[in-house]
Design a protein around this motif. Structure first.
Motif, PDB file in Angstrom:
ATOM      1  N   THR A  40      14.562  24.213  15.132  1.00 19.65           N
ATOM      2  CA  THR A  40      13.918  23.741  16.366  1.00 19.65           C
ATOM      3  C   THR A  40      12.893  24.713  16.944  1.00 19.65           C
ATOM      4  N   THR A  41      12.629  25.824  16.280  1.00 23.15           N
ATOM      5  CA  THR A  41      11.710  26.820  16.852  1.00 23.15           C
ATOM      6  C   THR A  41      10.320  26.236  17.098  1.00 23.15           C
ATOM      7  N   GLY A  42       9.836  25.380  16.198  1.00 26.59           N
ATOM      8  CA  GLY A  42       8.486  24.857  16.329  1.00 26.59           C
ATOM      9  C   GLY A  42       8.322  23.715  17.298  1.00 26.59           C
ATOM     10  N   LEU A  43       9.397  23.252  17.926  1.00 26.13           N
ATOM     11  CA  LEU A  43       9.298  22.112  18.839  1.00 26.13           C
ATOM     12  C   LEU A  43       8.784  22.561  20.203  1.00 26.13           C
ATOM     13  N   PRO A  44       7.911  21.759  20.826  1.00 27.71           N
ATOM     14  CA  PRO A  44       7.465  22.091  22.185  1.00 27.71           C
ATOM     15  C   PRO A  44       8.646  22.096  23.161  1.00 27.71           C
ATOM     16  N   GLY A  45       8.635  23.065  24.042  1.00 30.93           N
ATOM     17  CA  GLY A  45       9.726  23.164  25.012  1.00 30.93           C
ATOM     18  C   GLY A  45      10.915  23.964  24.522  1.00 30.93           C
ATOM     19  N   GLN A 133      22.644  15.257  23.797  1.00 32.28           N
ATOM     20  CA  GLN A 133      21.642  14.827  24.782  1.00 32.28           C
ATOM     21  C   GLN A 133      20.524  15.854  24.897  1.00 32.28           C
ATOM     22  N   ILE A 134      20.897  17.138  24.970  1.00 35.21           N
ATOM     23  CA  ILE A 134      19.887  18.191  25.119  1.00 35.21           C
ATOM     24  C   ILE A 134      19.005  18.273  23.873  1.00 35.21           C
ATOM     25  N   GLU A 135      19.622  18.233  22.694  1.00 37.42           N
ATOM     26  CA  GLU A 135      18.840  18.320  21.467  1.00 37.42           C
ATOM     27  C   GLU A 135      17.947  17.097  21.291  1.00 37.42           C
ATOM     28  N   THR A 136      18.441  15.925  21.697  1.00 34.25           N
ATOM     29  CA  THR A 136      17.626  14.709  21.583  1.00 34.25           C
ATOM     30  C   THR A 136      16.419  14.783  22.508  1.00 34.25           C
ATOM     31  N   GLN A 137      16.597  15.293  23.721  1.00 33.47           N
ATOM     32  CA  GLN A 137      15.471  15.459  24.629  1.00 33.47           C
ATOM     33  C   GLN A 137      14.453  16.450  24.058  1.00 33.47           C
ATOM     34  N   LEU A 138      14.957  17.470  23.364  1.00 38.30           N
ATOM     35  CA  LEU A 138      14.066  18.462  22.767  1.00 38.30           C
ATOM     36  C   LEU A 138      13.243  17.854  21.639  1.00 38.30           C
ATOM     37  N   ARG A 139      13.866  16.940  20.881  1.00 37.91           N
ATOM     38  CA  ARG A 139      13.196  16.330  19.740  1.00 37.91           C
ATOM     39  C   ARG A 139      12.521  15.005  20.079  1.00 37.91           C
ATOM     40  N   SER A 140      12.682  14.519  21.297  1.00 38.36           N
ATOM     41  CA  SER A 140      12.269  13.162  21.647  1.00 38.36           C
ATOM     42  C   SER A 140      10.816  12.911  21.287  1.00 38.36           C
ATOM     43  N   GLY A 141      10.616  11.786  20.564  1.00 38.69           N
ATOM     44  CA  GLY A 141       9.270  11.343  20.256  1.00 38.69           C
ATOM     45  C   GLY A 141       8.564  12.114  19.170  1.00 38.69           C
ATOM     46  N   LYS A 142       9.266  13.030  18.493  1.00 38.93           N
ATOM     47  CA  LYS A 142       8.603  13.827  17.464  1.00 38.93           C
ATOM     48  C   LYS A 142       8.536  13.126  16.118  1.00 38.93           C
ATOM     49  N   SER A 143       9.234  11.992  16.005  1.00 36.07           N
ATOM     50  CA  SER A 143       9.207  11.267  14.735  1.00 36.07           C
ATOM     51  C   SER A 143       9.402   9.797  14.991  1.00 36.07           C
ATOM     52  N   ASN A 144       8.586   8.972  14.352  1.00 45.56           N
ATOM     53  CA  ASN A 144       8.741   7.523  14.438  1.00 45.56           C
ATOM     54  C   ASN A 144       9.507   6.956  13.251  1.00 45.56           C
ATOM     55  N   THR A 145       9.954   7.817  12.361  1.00 49.45           N
ATOM     56  CA  THR A 145      10.701   7.373  11.184  1.00 49.45           C
ATOM     57  C   THR A 145      12.173   7.685  11.367  1.00 49.45           C
ATOM     58  N   VAL A 146      12.977   6.926  10.673  1.00 46.38           N
ATOM     59  CA  VAL A 146      14.425   7.108  10.736  1.00 46.38           C
ATOM     60  C   VAL A 146      14.913   7.361   9.323  1.00 46.38           C
ATOM     61  N   ARG A 168      17.575   7.642  15.115  1.00 48.06           N
ATOM     62  CA  ARG A 168      17.708   9.015  14.657  1.00 48.06           C
ATOM     63  C   ARG A 168      18.977   9.658  15.198  1.00 48.06           C
ATOM     64  N   ALA A 169      19.376   9.283  16.415  1.00 49.86           N
ATOM     65  CA  ALA A 169      20.555   9.889  17.023  1.00 49.86           C
ATOM     66  C   ALA A 169      21.339   8.833  17.785  1.00 49.86           C
ATOM     67  N   ILE A 170      22.654   8.936  17.709  1.00 47.35           N
ATOM     68  CA  ILE A 170      23.570   8.055  18.429  1.00 47.35           C
ATOM     69  C   ILE A 170      24.172   8.840  19.580  1.00 47.35           C
ATOM     70  N   LEU A 171      24.041   8.310  20.794  1.00 53.30           N
ATOM     71  CA  LEU A 171      24.518   8.999  21.995  1.00 53.30           C
ATOM     72  C   LEU A 171      25.486   8.109  22.752  1.00 53.30           C
ATOM     73  N   ASN A 172      26.201   8.738  23.675  1.00 54.48           N
ATOM     74  CA  ASN A 172      27.096   8.016  24.588  1.00 54.48           C
ATOM     75  C   ASN A 172      28.046   7.092  23.820  1.00 54.48           C
ATOM     76  N   GLN A 173      28.649   7.657  22.755  1.00 58.08           N
ATOM     77  CA  GLN A 173      29.650   6.945  21.957  1.00 58.08           C
ATOM     78  C   GLN A 173      29.111   5.619  21.396  1.00 58.08           C
ATOM     79  N   GLY A 174      27.829   5.601  21.043  1.00 53.95           N
ATOM     80  CA  GLY A 174      27.249   4.439  20.388  1.00 53.95           C
ATOM     81  C   GLY A 174      26.548   3.464  21.313  1.00 53.95           C
TER      82      GLY A 174
END
Length: 360
Positions: A40-45, A133-146, A168-174
């Motif tokens: 995750t070093t190269g991700l903005p934020g 949740q935190i990691e998903t916010q960090l990666r949010s919108g960085k990829s349109n592929t799954v 890409r990610a499953i949150l809140n128990q699905g």
């Protein structure tokens, strides 16, 4: 055996277990933090504080997987240290049997298992969800592929046609997904529309999409929110998408009951629940296995082979437990049987060996 000696053995086991747990926690944290920072070093934020927070929140979940090994190694270290200091020799000469000075260790292992199930497991479930949740916010919108291995794909059927859903990610128990793609099919099975959304929430009768891009007839249309009709029930989605490890122990019985009321097997949830119930007794079995190779007095270096054998036996027990657990999740054997058979077999092995060695 008197209360004073029993208490001494008990607190020796507790102290060594705590040190093993803390040492393994520090090692696992460093490895996870290093691996996460590299991804995750190269991700903005990105900041190292965020990486520390994510790794710290993931630690209870990872440590819960290491509990059987902590129980095995701490029991072996306790008995070996008591042997090295001649304390077991003195206890034996005073007429204390192996079963008596093993009892405090077994009680400590049982309490450690209860603490892991009752405290660490709920904490791990909530902390891991928060870290996602935190990691998903960090990666949010960085990829349109799954990717195919990111999360299970599901296919819903409605009156207007089928829809294939991936994320890409499953949150809140699905019940919540990040970086989601919806492929909407016509009755003939042709893709007529694609929707990419930053987030998707399962509501009553529809998926609520946020930050959506719609691809249709060669055009792209962006919108803040959108809806996709669905007849999926939350219980089905949770049973299909949610990882059993992310559901707290106290919530599992309710999830299993509701899922089965909708005709779902809920084997994964049932297997997780039965495995957690059996965990304290698995630690007792690990203690008995440790006792088979650690109680005999030996001079320096003479017990290394036996201790290695005990470690291998403990690893084999864990591997067998995981393998049988996979059979339980697949429905080949009842989940209760899959959870308890390795524990019972290990206990019988430990007790039989000790009876042969100690009582003839």
């Amino acid at each position: 055996m008197g209360w004073t000696l029993g208490r001494y053995f008990f607190f020796r086991y507790v102290t060594i277990t705590i040190w093993f747990f803390i040492g393994l926690l520090a090692l696992v944290f460093l490895i996870d933090f290093t691996e996460l920072s590299g991804r995750t070093t190269g991700l903005p934020g990105f900041t190292y504080g965020t990486a520390v927070a994510i790794s710290g929140l993931r630690m209870p979940m990872i440590m819960l997987q290491t509990v059987p090994f902590v129980g095995l190694f701490s029991a072996m270290a306790t008995l070996v240290s008591l042997n090295r200091r001649y304390e077991l020799v003195i206890a034996r000469s005073a007429g204390v049997s192996a079963w008596q000075f093993l009892l405090p260790c077994c009680i400590g292992a049982l309490l450690f298992g209860v603490l892991s199930v009752g405290v660490i497991n709920p904490l791990a479930a909530h902390a891991f969800s928060w870290s996602e949740q935190i990691e998903t916010q960090l990666r949010s919108g960085k990829s349109n592929t799954v990717s195919a291995d990111a999360a299970p794909w599901i296919r819903q059927k409605t009156s207007s046609g089928d829809t294939i859903i991936g994320a890409r990610a499953i949150l809140n128990q699905g019940l919540e997904m990040a970086d989601v793609v919806f492929f909407i099919l016509d009755p003939q099975g042709n893709i007529v529309e694609r929707k990419d959304a930053a987030r998707a929430f399962l509501r009553d009768g529809y998926w609520e999409l946020q930050n959506v891009k719609t691809f249709q007839n060669g055009t792209i249309q962006a919108s803040t929110t959108d809806r996709v009709p669905t007849n999926l029930k939350p219980e089905f989605v949770q049973e299909r998408l949610a990882r059993p490890e992310t559901i707290p122990f106290y919530d599992l019985p309710g999830k299993i009951e509701v899922a089965r009321s909708f005709g779902l097997k809920a084997n994964a949830f049932a297997m997780q629940f039965d495995s957690l119930v059996a965990l304290p007794f698995l630690l007792v079995a690990m203690t008995l296995i440790a006792a088979t190779v650690s109680m005999r007095f030996a001079r320096m270096g003479q017990s290394a082979t036996m201790i290695l054998g005990g470690i291998i036996a403990g690893f084999l027990l864990y591997v067998v437990s995981v393998l049988v657990k996979a059979f339980g999740v697949a429905g080949f054997v009842p989940t209760v049987v899959a959870a308890w058979v390795p524990v019972v077999v290990a206990m019988f092995f430990g007790v039989t060996f000790l009876l042969y060695k100690e009582d003839g």
